[in-house]
Design an enzyme around this catalytic site. Sequence first.
Site, PDB file in Angstrom:
ATOM      1  CE1 TYR A   1       0.213 -11.480 -15.783  1.00 23.34           C
ATOM      2  CE2 TYR A   1      -1.622 -10.723 -14.426  1.00 23.34           C
ATOM      3  CZ  TYR A   1      -0.594 -11.619 -14.666  1.00 23.34           C
ATOM      4  OH  TYR A   1      -0.371 -12.639 -13.792  1.00 23.34           O
TER       5      TYR A   1
ATOM      6  CD  GLU B   1     -13.352   7.707   6.739  1.00 28.80           C
ATOM      7  OE1 GLU B   1     -13.563   8.721   6.034  1.00 28.80           O
ATOM      8  OE2 GLU B   1     -12.488   7.666   7.620  1.00 28.80           O
TER       9      GLU B   1
ATOM     10  CE1 TYR C   1       4.899  -8.465 -11.860  1.00 31.36           C
ATOM     11  CE2 TYR C   1       6.825  -9.354 -10.733  1.00 31.36           C
ATOM     12  CZ  TYR C   1       5.560  -9.534 -11.279  1.00 31.36           C
ATOM     13  OH  TYR C   1       4.965 -10.765 -11.222  1.00 31.36           O
TER      14      TYR C   1
ATOM     15  CG  HIS D   1      -8.234   0.894   9.473  1.00 36.38           C
ATOM     16  ND1 HIS D   1      -8.886   1.327  10.618  1.00 36.38           N
ATOM     17  CD2 HIS D   1      -8.598   1.746   8.494  1.00 36.38           C
ATOM     18  CE1 HIS D   1      -9.625   2.398  10.321  1.00 36.38           C
ATOM     19  NE2 HIS D   1      -9.464   2.663   9.045  1.00 36.38           N
TER      20      HIS D   1
ATOM     21  CG  HIS E   1     -11.140   2.705   4.180  1.00 38.97           C
ATOM     22  ND1 HIS E   1      -9.780   2.938   4.222  1.00 38.97           N
ATOM     23  CD2 HIS E   1     -11.654   3.234   5.329  1.00 38.97           C
ATOM     24  CE1 HIS E   1      -9.484   3.591   5.341  1.00 38.97           C
ATOM     25  NE2 HIS E   1     -10.603   3.770   6.033  1.00 38.97           N
TER      26      HIS E   1
ATOM     27  CG  HIS F   1      -7.381   6.723   7.851  1.00 43.81           C
ATOM     28  ND1 HIS F   1      -8.307   7.738   7.719  1.00 43.81           N
ATOM     29  CD2 HIS F   1      -8.107   5.586   7.922  1.00 43.81           C
ATOM     30  CE1 HIS F   1      -9.530   7.231   7.735  1.00 43.81           C
ATOM     31  NE2 HIS F   1      -9.440   5.924   7.850  1.00 43.81           N
TER      32      HIS F   1
END
Length: 218
Positions: free
Chosen positions: A215, A79, A119, A100, A98, A162
């Site tokens: 925040y 990837e 929220y 899964h 990334h 994916h």
Amino acid sequence: MSSLEQEIIRTALAMNALGINVNKSGNVSARAVCAGCEGFLITPTGIPYEQLTPWDIVFVTLSDSPPPTIHSARKPSSEWPMHAAIYRSLPNVRAIVHTHSACATALACQEQDIPPFHYMVAAAGGEKIPCASYQPFGSNALAQEAARTLSQGYKACLLSHHGVIATGSDLPAALRLAHEVENLAKCYLLVLQQGRPKLLSKDQMAIVLEQFKTYGQQ
């Protein structure tokens, strides 16, 4: 080798320890400069995270040509084009995780966004967590689709059929966001079992997004 390679390995191991990834799926990268070249360090393809050493982490340049590797004989994650496209499109992104993760991937397999039912959806940068359209894994088409989706102001998105992409100003931030996306996906699936979700309005989410700008510790 720098401590950044070690931090990438710790992040990859943490993904599995947190339950947001399994085995060798997913990947981790961080923006870096090596031998005067701008690029990123990324986990290699096909090696279990618990077996990784700093010398296994692969440096990929941000050029459009096939990626040379520096300080590693390993091949980068399949990837790597997706990571490269995101770094090129979003200069403020310093790290990418990334995964899964199960619940978020379940929604991605149904090509569903995560809407503003809570929220904390705003943690991903917008009024929803979008699902990018399906493209084959490791392809330039997926790379461009992921970068296009995130370029609309999002810090994270689902990848159709994916998984999940989460970005951050550093590796801990990207990992926290990936974990948050999975928690939100799990909650949303529970909400769906109770009937039609009750969503926050655009005005309500606009207030949350504004609050998120200041925040925490600034």
